[in-house]
Scaffold this active site. Structure first.
Site, PDB file in Angstrom:
ATOM      1  N   ASP A  40      -7.810   3.812   0.985  1.00  0.00           N
ATOM      2  CA  ASP A  40      -6.944   4.099   2.020  1.00  0.00           C
ATOM      3  C   ASP A  40      -7.833   5.092   2.970  1.00  0.00           C
ATOM      4  OD1 ASP A  40      -5.025   5.847   3.506  1.00  0.00           O
ATOM      5  OD2 ASP A  40      -4.370   6.450   2.189  1.00  0.00           O
ATOM      6  N   ARG A  81      -3.359  -0.478   5.266  1.00  0.00           N
ATOM      7  CA  ARG A  81      -3.990  -1.448   4.750  1.00  0.00           C
ATOM      8  C   ARG A  81      -3.291  -3.233   4.303  1.00  0.00           C
ATOM      9  NH1 ARG A  81      -4.446   2.688  -0.827  1.00  0.00           N
ATOM     10  NH2 ARG A  81      -2.776   3.212   0.332  1.00  0.00           N
ATOM     11  N   CYS A 109       0.891  -1.743   0.255  1.00  0.00           N
ATOM     12  CA  CYS A 109       0.136   0.377  -0.169  1.00  0.00           C
ATOM     13  C   CYS A 109       0.855   1.479   0.036  1.00  0.00           C
ATOM     14  CB  CYS A 109      -1.191  -0.077   1.519  1.00  0.00           C
ATOM     15  SG  CYS A 109      -0.255   0.012   2.591  1.00  0.00           S
TER      16      CYS A 109
HETATM   17  P1  4NP Z   1      -1.319   3.071   4.034  1.00  0.00           P
HETATM   18  O1  4NP Z   1      -1.896   4.100   4.513  1.00  0.00           O
HETATM   19  O2  4NP Z   1      -1.400   3.044   2.813  1.00  0.00           O
HETATM   20  O3  4NP Z   1      -2.762   2.386   3.987  1.00  0.00           O
HETATM   21  O4  4NP Z   1      -0.768   2.582   4.438  1.00  0.00           O
HETATM   22  C1  4NP Z   1      -1.416   5.888   4.762  1.00  0.00           C
HETATM   23  C2  4NP Z   1      -1.052   5.521   5.697  1.00  0.00           C
HETATM   24  C3  4NP Z   1       0.381   6.805   5.845  1.00  0.00           C
HETATM   25  C4  4NP Z   1       0.427   7.636   4.874  1.00  0.00           C
HETATM   26  C5  4NP Z   1      -0.778   7.528   3.136  1.00  0.00           C
HETATM   27  C6  4NP Z   1      -1.866   6.654   3.406  1.00  0.00           C
HETATM   28  N1  4NP Z   1       0.777   8.882   4.922  1.00  0.00           N
HETATM   29  O5  4NP Z   1       0.239   9.700   4.239  1.00  0.00           O
HETATM   30  O6  4NP Z   1       1.528   9.784   6.061  1.00  0.00           O
END
Ligand code: 4NP
Length: 161
Positions: A132, A20, A14
């Site tokens: 997300d 995720r 992800c």
């Molecule tokens: P993930 O969610 O891709 O599902 O781990 C996110 C976690 C952090 C960030 C973006 C999406 N971020 O921009 O820090």
């Protein structure tokens, strides 16, 4: 090292590797373990960005996952094209943006052939992305779990065939 033995290697991807993909990793590991197949799999997750490197999964994600008996233990790490494209058979991304990023890092056709969308393994749900949840509320984390439980079942069934 390329993977030449009987182990199936699966990497979930992800953006941040704190919501995720660590959840997909925990759910898939549990399903594999429930079927006594641990020694036939290597399962990991990574993010397209390294901003959270070394961190545990997001506390909200862990709390929602634990209500369903999934314990998120992995630490965030960034995807490494020079290691991960060789090490994994299945590189499974949560959304179209992840897929585009992975495609842009692929070195050859063999790398490209390893890329998959998580939602392509859904059996009961009709989503084309795992949204997300990072900037949203509780429903977003529950939806991630719903989609990942469904798609991890589909993925394991497909690999077993
Ligand atoms: P993930 O969610 O891709 O599902 O781990 C996110 C976690 C952090 C960030 C973006 C999406 N971020 O921009 O820090």
């Amino acid at each position: 090292m390329e993977n030449h033995n009987d182990t199936t290697t699966v990497l979930f991807i992800c953006l941040g590797n704190i919501c995720r993909s660590p959840t997909a990793e925990a759910i898939f590991k549990k399903y594999v373990s429930d079927e006594g197949l641990d020694d036939q799999f290597e399962i990991d997750s990574a993010g397209m960005i390294g901003n959270h490197e070394g961190s545990r999964a997001d506390g909200r994600m862990r709390k929602h996952a634990e209500k369903r008996d999934f314990v998120l233990e992995s630490l965030s790490r960034p995807f490494d094209k020079d290691v991960d494209f060789d090490r994994f058979d299945y590189i499974i991304a949560m959304d179209g943006s992840n897929i585009s990023d992975l495609k842009s890092r692929a070195r050859n056709e063999a790398d490209l052939s390893k890329l998959h969308r998580m939602t392509d393994y859904c059996v009961g749900f009709d989503y084309d992305t795992v949204p997300d949840p990072y900037y949203g509320g509780a429903e977003g984390f529950e939806l991630v779990l719903d989609i990942l439980e469904d798609s991890c079942k589909g993925l394991l069934d497909k690999i077993k065939k």
